[in-house]
Write an enzyme that holds these catalytic residues in place. Structure first.
Site, PDB file in Angstrom:
ATOM      1  N   ARG A 173      -8.747 -13.858   0.336  1.00 47.61           N
ATOM      2  CA  ARG A 173      -9.619 -15.030   0.266  1.00 47.61           C
ATOM      3  C   ARG A 173      -9.079 -16.044  -0.740  1.00 47.61           C
ATOM      4  NH1 ARG A 173     -14.884 -14.388   2.354  1.00 47.61           N
ATOM      5  NH2 ARG A 173     -15.903 -15.460   0.628  1.00 47.61           N
ATOM      6  N   GLY A 207       0.634  -2.118  -9.951  1.00 46.37           N
ATOM      7  CA  GLY A 207       1.151  -1.029 -10.759  1.00 46.37           C
ATOM      8  C   GLY A 207       2.339  -0.234 -10.286  1.00 46.37           C
ATOM      9  N   THR A 208       2.129   0.712  -9.371  1.00 49.67           N
ATOM     10  CA  THR A 208       3.205   1.611  -8.951  1.00 49.67           C
ATOM     11  C   THR A 208       4.316   0.859  -8.240  1.00 49.67           C
ATOM     12  OG1 THR A 208       1.580   3.379  -8.694  1.00 49.67           O
ATOM     13  CG2 THR A 208       3.733   3.718  -7.681  1.00 49.67           C
ATOM     14  N   THR A 209       3.943  -0.108  -7.398  1.00 51.32           N
ATOM     15  CA  THR A 209       4.960  -0.901  -6.702  1.00 51.32           C
ATOM     16  C   THR A 209       5.853  -1.601  -7.715  1.00 51.32           C
ATOM     17  OG1 THR A 209       3.454  -1.258  -4.843  1.00 51.32           O
ATOM     18  CG2 THR A 209       5.342  -2.742  -5.026  1.00 51.32           C
ATOM     19  N   SER A 215      -2.849  -1.270 -11.030  1.00 51.15           N
ATOM     20  CA  SER A 215      -2.778  -0.799  -9.656  1.00 51.15           C
ATOM     21  C   SER A 215      -3.892  -1.462  -8.849  1.00 51.15           C
ATOM     22  CB  SER A 215      -2.931   0.721  -9.608  1.00 51.15           C
ATOM     23  OG  SER A 215      -4.253   1.095  -9.980  1.00 51.15           O
ATOM     24  N   GLY A 216      -3.741  -1.434  -7.519  1.00 48.48           N
ATOM     25  CA  GLY A 216      -4.750  -2.056  -6.679  1.00 48.48           C
ATOM     26  C   GLY A 216      -6.157  -1.533  -6.931  1.00 48.48           C
ATOM     27  N   ASP A 266      -1.130  -1.483   4.993  1.00 50.11           N
ATOM     28  CA  ASP A 266      -1.248  -0.346   5.896  1.00 50.11           C
ATOM     29  C   ASP A 266      -2.599  -0.460   6.585  1.00 50.11           C
ATOM     30  OD1 ASP A 266      -1.424   2.007   7.247  1.00 50.11           O
ATOM     31  OD2 ASP A 266      -1.287   3.305   5.489  1.00 50.11           O
ATOM     32  N   HIS A 324       0.840  -1.196   0.000  1.00 46.60           N
ATOM     33  CA  HIS A 324       0.000   0.000   0.000  1.00 46.60           C
ATOM     34  C   HIS A 324       0.876   1.249   0.000  1.00 46.60           C
ATOM     35  CE1 HIS A 324      -3.227  -2.756   1.879  1.00 46.60           C
ATOM     36  NE2 HIS A 324      -3.326  -2.726   0.577  1.00 46.60           N
ATOM     37  N   HIS A 335     -10.646   0.366  -2.387  1.00 48.68           N
ATOM     38  CA  HIS A 335     -10.649  -0.950  -3.021  1.00 48.68           C
ATOM     39  C   HIS A 335     -10.464  -2.069  -1.993  1.00 48.68           C
ATOM     40  CE1 HIS A 335      -6.386  -0.113  -2.680  1.00 48.68           C
ATOM     41  NE2 HIS A 335      -6.061  -1.319  -3.115  1.00 48.68           N
ATOM     42  N   ASP A 338     -11.245  -5.585  -3.089  1.00 50.34           N
ATOM     43  CA  ASP A 338     -10.235  -6.244  -3.923  1.00 50.34           C
ATOM     44  C   ASP A 338      -9.129  -6.844  -3.057  1.00 50.34           C
ATOM     45  OD1 ASP A 338     -10.922  -5.234  -6.891  1.00 50.34           O
ATOM     46  OD2 ASP A 338     -11.229  -3.606  -5.461  1.00 50.34           O
ATOM     47  N   LYS A 391       5.122   1.510   0.557  1.00 53.33           N
ATOM     48  CA  LYS A 391       5.993   1.304  -0.607  1.00 53.33           C
ATOM     49  C   LYS A 391       7.471   1.537  -0.275  1.00 53.33           C
ATOM     50  CE  LYS A 391       2.378   2.368  -4.007  1.00 53.33           C
ATOM     51  NZ  LYS A 391       1.861   1.010  -4.005  1.00 53.33           N
ATOM     52  N   ASP A 394      -5.051  -6.303  -7.554  1.00 56.70           N
ATOM     53  CA  ASP A 394      -5.187  -7.348  -6.535  1.00 56.70           C
ATOM     54  C   ASP A 394      -6.008  -8.512  -7.068  1.00 56.70           C
ATOM     55  OD1 ASP A 394      -3.776  -5.922  -4.498  1.00 56.70           O
ATOM     56  OD2 ASP A 394      -5.552  -4.695  -4.180  1.00 56.70           O
TER      57      ASP A 394
END
Length: 292
Positions: free
Chosen positions: A259, A190-192, A217-218, A243, A162, A250, A253, A166, A223
Site C-alpha cells: 500500500r 533481516g535474514t535476507t 525481519s518481516g 511466495d 519470503h 505478518h 505488514d 530467499k 516490511d
C-alpha cells in the site's frame, strides 16, 4: 504482448489522474510495441472520453468490474484456450483506500501474476519503467524521459524475499551483483539482508561495510520499516520475491508495504517475481550500454 488494464476511480477522475499521466508519458512506447491493452469497462471509457489512444486497435474493452471485467482479466492471466484469451500481465493503478482494491478479484489478479511470473504493475512509476524495459528489449533507442528511473546511483533499492524465495533472491543478486551495486544504497529485511551481505563479502565487498542495510525481519516489522522509507521518498525501487502459496502471520505488514508503494504511485517501482526482475535487470544493463 497483451496486458490487462484497470484503474481505481481516483486514477481516472480528472485529466491529471494517474492513468492519464501514464498514457501521456508512454503513448509513443505503447504504439511502438503494439501493446495490447485489455481495459476493464470504466477504465476504457475514461481513456475514450479523454481522447487518448485514439484509433488504437489493440485497445480492447472488457465489461465493467461489477459485471465481471476484472474477473475475466484474472482468468486470462492464468490462461484460457486460444492465444487471444491469454494475458502477459496486468496494469492495475490502485488507490490504496478504495475498498475495491482489496476485493477478491483484485487480490487474485496480483496473486496469479506472481504465480505465473508475469508483471503486476500497480503504480505509474512501475508501468512507465516496464514500458521502457520492453522498448529496450524490442531494440528501440532509450527514451530520455525514462532516464530518471535509471539514475541508480541516486536511488535506494529494497530487496525482500519470503523464506522459500530467499535462494532465488541470492541467485538474482549474484547474477546481477554489479548492477545492484550501482545503487546508492540497498536495504533488506533481516535474514535476507544477512545472506546478501555474506554473498557480497564473498565477492570482495569490504568486510567492514554492509552491502545491504538490514532492517528487522518481516514478522518483526521490517516490511513496515521499509514502507516508511517508501512513503518518505527515500526508497525508489523494491524487488519483492513473494511466495504466494504460503499463509503468513505478518500478512498485514506485507500489505502495508504494498500500500505504501501505491500511495506514492509516481515515485516507487516494484517488481514482484524473479522472472520480471530478471527481465528488468537485463534491460537495465543493455540500456546503460546504449547510453554510454
Amino acid at each position: 504482448m497483451r496486458l490487462g488494464l484497470a484503474a481505481n476511480k481516483l486514477h481516472h477522475a480528472n485529466e491529471n489522474a494517474a492513468l492519464f499521466r501514464w498514457l501521456r508519458a508512454c503513448e509513443t512506447g505503447i504504439r511502438e510495441l503494439r501493446l495490447g491493452l485489455h481495459a476493464v469497462g470504466r477504465t476504457h471509457d475514461a481513456i475514450a472520453a479523454a481522447g487518448m489512444l485514439r484509433g488504437y486497435e489493440p485497445l480492447k474493452r472488457y465489461p465493467y468490474g461489477r459485471d465481471g471485467g476484472l474477473m475475466k482479466l484474472v482468468a486470462e492471466v492464468v490462461g484460457l484456450e486460444g492465444a487471444e484469451r491469454n494475458l502477459d500481465g496486468a496494469i492495475y493503478f490502485i488507490d490504496p483506500v478504495d475498498p475495491s482494491s482489496v476485493f477478491p478479484e483484485a487480490t487474485a489478479l496480483k496473486r496469479q501474476c506472481v504465480i505465473h511470473g508475469k508483471p503486476f504493475l500497480s503504480t505509474v512509476a512501475s508501468a512507465r519503467d516496464w514500458i521502457e524495459m520492453e522498448r529496450i528489449h524490442a531494440g528501440f533507442a532509450p527514451d530520455p524521459g525514462a532516464d530518471g528511473f535509471h539514475a541508480f546511483e541516486a536511488q535506494t533499492l529494497a530487496l525482500i524475499a519470503h523464506d522459500a524465495m530467499k535462494p532465488r533472491m541470492l541467485e538474482f543478486a549474484d547474477t546481477h551483483f554489479d548492477l545492484l551495486s550501482r545503487f546508492q544504497r540497498r536495504v533488506a529485511t533481516g535474514t535476507t539482508g544477512q545472506r546478501l551481505n555474506e554473498l557480497a563479502w564473498s565477492r570482495g565487498w569490504p568486510a567492514d561495510k554492509p552491502w545491504a542495510v538490514r532492517y528487522h525481519s518481516g514478522p518483526m516489522g521490517g516490511d513496515a520499516q521499509i514502507a516508511d522509507l517508501v512513503l518518505e521518498g527515500r526508497c525508489q525501487r523494491a524487488i519483492f520475491f513473494e511466495d504466494p502459496h504460503v499463509a503468513r502471520q505478518h500478512e498485514a505488514d506485507i500489505q502495508l508495504l504494498e500500500r505504501a508503494v501505491t500511495t506514492v504511485t509516481d515515485q516507487a517501482v516494484c517488481s514482484t517475481s524473479p522472472l520480471v526482475a530478471q527481465r528488468w535487470a537485463e534491460a537495465a544493463k543493455r540500456r546503460a550500454r546504449l547510453r554510454e
